[in-house]
Write an enzyme that holds these catalytic residues in place. Sequence first.
Site: not given
Ligand code: AMP
Length: 173
Positions: A61, A98
């Site tokens: 995205r 996550e």
């Molecule tokens: P993080 O590495 O935990 O910061 O996760 C960020 C990545 O995971 C980004 O590329 C987001 O597109 C996706 N992502 C993580 N959590 C969400 C969420 N709650 N909603 C949408 N996309 C998420």
Amino acid sequence: MSLDAIQDVIRDVPDFPKPGILFKDITPLLADGQLFREAVRALSDPWRDAGLKAVAGIDARGFIFSAAVAFDLGVGLVPIRKKGKLPWQTIEAAYALEYGSATLELHRDAVQPGDKVLLVDDLLATGGTAAAAAELLFQIGADVVESAFLIELGELSGRARLTRCPVRSLIRF
Ligand code: AMP
């Protein structure tokens, strides 16, 4: 600037892609031409005429916003991709999400040492993805001027993991 309007169209989808995850769905924003353009411009605005070489976008995205920001600024686009997608010589970084885990790759020659690069993704959650992406850029000598996000999930404290560059988000939940 209607950050409130942008915030209002982002749709919460509970339990996607796994139970317990509240997914922030950006597709209603993408479907609104005016709000999408405003979001892109808000990401770009601080970096007009700033001497950037490229915008780096994170698979998948992040590509939507990074490509639009690169076009808006008239600079190059550097894709940081999930493992196995880039055809040339790569460096890689593994990270925890996550939900799940993954490995990101970057072409070794994506930018030259000292080039100014703006890192862009759609959403900052725990920060693992962006920290891995920034690490890859630092490894090839990029000057990462900022990590910019459309959305930040504040309670996950992802920005604490991005210690080597400024962090900016348009919308915080
Ligand atoms: P993080 O590495 O935990 O910061 O996760 C960020 C990545 O995971 C980004 O590329 C987001 O597109 C996706 N992502 C993580 N959590 C969400 C969420 N709650 N909603 C949408 N996309 C998420």
